[in-house]
Design a protein around this motif. Structure first.
Motif, PDB file in Angstrom:
ATOM      1  N   SER A  61      87.850  61.056 -43.520  1.00  0.00           N
ATOM      2  CA  SER A  61      88.077  60.087 -42.443  1.00  0.00           C
ATOM      3  C   SER A  61      88.813  58.864 -42.975  1.00  0.00           C
ATOM      4  O   SER A  61      88.727  58.503 -44.152  1.00  0.00           O
ATOM      5  N   GLY A  62      89.559  58.251 -42.082  1.00  0.00           N
ATOM      6  CA  GLY A  62      90.301  57.045 -42.416  1.00  0.00           C
ATOM      7  C   GLY A  62      90.799  56.388 -41.145  1.00  0.00           C
ATOM      8  O   GLY A  62      90.390  56.755 -40.033  1.00  0.00           O
ATOM      9  N   SER A  63      91.695  55.445 -41.280  1.00  0.00           N
ATOM     10  CA  SER A  63      92.252  54.742 -40.118  1.00  0.00           C
ATOM     11  C   SER A  63      93.738  55.026 -39.993  1.00  0.00           C
ATOM     12  O   SER A  63      94.454  55.099 -40.989  1.00  0.00           O
ATOM     13  N   VAL A 150      97.739  58.067 -42.546  1.00  0.00           N
ATOM     14  CA  VAL A 150      96.284  57.966 -42.691  1.00  0.00           C
ATOM     15  C   VAL A 150      95.964  58.071 -44.180  1.00  0.00           C
ATOM     16  O   VAL A 150      96.200  59.110 -44.808  1.00  0.00           O
ATOM     17  N   ALA A 151      95.475  56.995 -44.746  1.00  0.00           N
ATOM     18  CA  ALA A 151      95.111  56.968 -46.167  1.00  0.00           C
ATOM     19  C   ALA A 151      93.628  57.262 -46.312  1.00  0.00           C
ATOM     20  O   ALA A 151      92.795  56.697 -45.593  1.00  0.00           O
ATOM     21  N   VAL A 152      93.267  58.163 -47.219  1.00  0.00           N
ATOM     22  CA  VAL A 152      91.871  58.527 -47.445  1.00  0.00           C
ATOM     23  C   VAL A 152      91.626  58.650 -48.941  1.00  0.00           C
ATOM     24  O   VAL A 152      92.567  58.784 -49.742  1.00  0.00           O
ATOM     25  N   ASP A 153      90.364  58.609 -49.319  1.00  0.00           N
ATOM     26  CA  ASP A 153      89.959  58.827 -50.702  1.00  0.00           C
ATOM     27  C   ASP A 153      89.404  60.243 -50.827  1.00  0.00           C
ATOM     28  O   ASP A 153      88.414  60.584 -50.179  1.00  0.00           O
ATOM     29  N   ALA A 199      93.301  58.399 -54.291  1.00  0.00           N
ATOM     30  CA  ALA A 199      93.866  57.960 -53.020  1.00  0.00           C
ATOM     31  C   ALA A 199      95.016  58.889 -52.619  1.00  0.00           C
ATOM     32  O   ALA A 199      95.928  59.138 -53.402  1.00  0.00           O
ATOM     33  N   GLU A 201      97.553  60.182 -49.033  1.00  0.00           N
ATOM     34  CA  GLU A 201      98.018  59.722 -47.726  1.00  0.00           C
ATOM     35  C   GLU A 201      98.664  60.869 -46.961  1.00  0.00           C
ATOM     36  O   GLU A 201      99.502  61.596 -47.493  1.00  0.00           O
ATOM     37  N   LYS A 218      90.092  61.610 -38.293  1.00  0.00           N
ATOM     38  CA  LYS A 218      89.565  62.609 -39.213  1.00  0.00           C
ATOM     39  C   LYS A 218      90.697  63.555 -39.593  1.00  0.00           C
ATOM     40  O   LYS A 218      91.446  64.003 -38.723  1.00  0.00           O
TER      41      LYS A 218
END
Length: 299
Positions: A61-63, A150-153, A199, A201, A218
């Protein structure tokens, strides 16, 4: 006379209560579907072992973030004279968004423009006319959302299963039932020593503008896929390092324990590498079921 009448009423009430009690006691009980099953017999459901396309998916999940975002600042201090554009308006690069009136006593100047530094849409106008501004006061936000990021870890243990250009599916809670195609485009070359994550993207086209900057998203990426003999994950028992299922006996009256080897698995299903073949019948999970337990698989 009154005493006799009272006694008769009392006798009638007692009689009615007795009759009602007899009706309740003698009323046949509603049939319970489990009454036909002996108390020491487990009612179980059969499951057919079959081949499936199993996918190992990772959901993160991210923004959502616009492809380009620019916060606009005045070039001089003074007062906001006018906003020429409002939220949702289209804007070209170098087009004027707001006008600033210099705040200098005894001098008259032409209004100073606040131009957009990118082409896109006005996302926010922060101030109303008359507000005091300085060169560090944000006046407006302009976004280009034709494409979003959308960037997520991602946990480091999955690094070996990802690659640039890998397809993914993007979903947002605000648009239930809709899916957007995305691709993994950026993979950081370092792992965060605290979170043990890397990280990454994902990029997605947004020509229709349905995805908005700031939305919670998501991202579902398939790490690996395999066509294999499989069963529902819930039907497998694990105990003391041993994996097993229960199969019906030849006469279908008892459960028999069968040890199996497990391979690939995902959220709902798992591969049976050894011990079962396609078309075999096993028993779905039943609490308390043991080797030799009597079973009833119904019709």
């Amino acid at each position: 006379m009154k005493k006799k009448t009272s006694k008769r009423i009392t006798a009638c009430v007692i009689g009615a209560v007795v009759i009602l009690a007899l009706v309740v006691l003698l009323k046949p009980k509603a049939a319970n579907p489990l009454d036909s099953v002996a108390k020491d017999v487990f009612a179980v459901r059969p499951e057919t072992v079959q081949k499936r396309d199993l996918r190992h998916q990772l959901i993160m999940s991210g923004s959502v973030k616009a492809w380009e975002e620019a916060t606009l600042y005045p070039r001089v201090s003074g007062k906001l004279l006018k906003n020429l554009l409002r939220e949702g308006d289209s804007v070209k690069k170098n087009q004027t968004v707001s006008l600033i009136e210099r705040d200098e006593v005894g001098a008259v100047y032409e209004p100073v423009v606040v131009p957009s530094t990118i082409t896109g849409l006005v996302g926010r106008v922060y101030l109303d006319p008359g507000a005091n501004v300085t060169v560090s006061t944000p006046v407006a936000l302009v976004v280009n959302q034709e494409r979003v990021r959308v960037a997520v870890d991602m946990p480091e243990r999955y690094i070996g299963e990802i690659y640039k250009g890998q397809p993914a599916t993007l979903r947002v809670d605000a648009l239930p039932g809709k899916e957007f195609n995305a691709r993994l485009q950026i993979i950081s070359p370092v792992v965060d020593s605290n979170s043990r994550a890397v990280a990454v993207e994902f990029w997605a086209d947004n020509a229709k503008g349905l995805l908005k900057s700031g939305m919670f998203a998501k991202v579902d990426v398939t790490l690996s896929e395999k066509n294999a003999v499989s069963i529902a994950k819930k039907s497998l028992y694990r105990q003391n390092g041993e994996s097993y299922v229960f199969v019906p006996s030849q006469d279908g009256r008892t459960a028999q324990k069968k040890v199996v080897s497990v391979g690939f698995e995902n959220t709902d299903h798992l591969e049976i590498a050894d011990g079962l073949k396609e078309g075999d019948t096993i028993l779905e999970f039943a609490y308390g079921l043991q080797d030799g337990s009597k079973i009833d698989m119904g019709k």
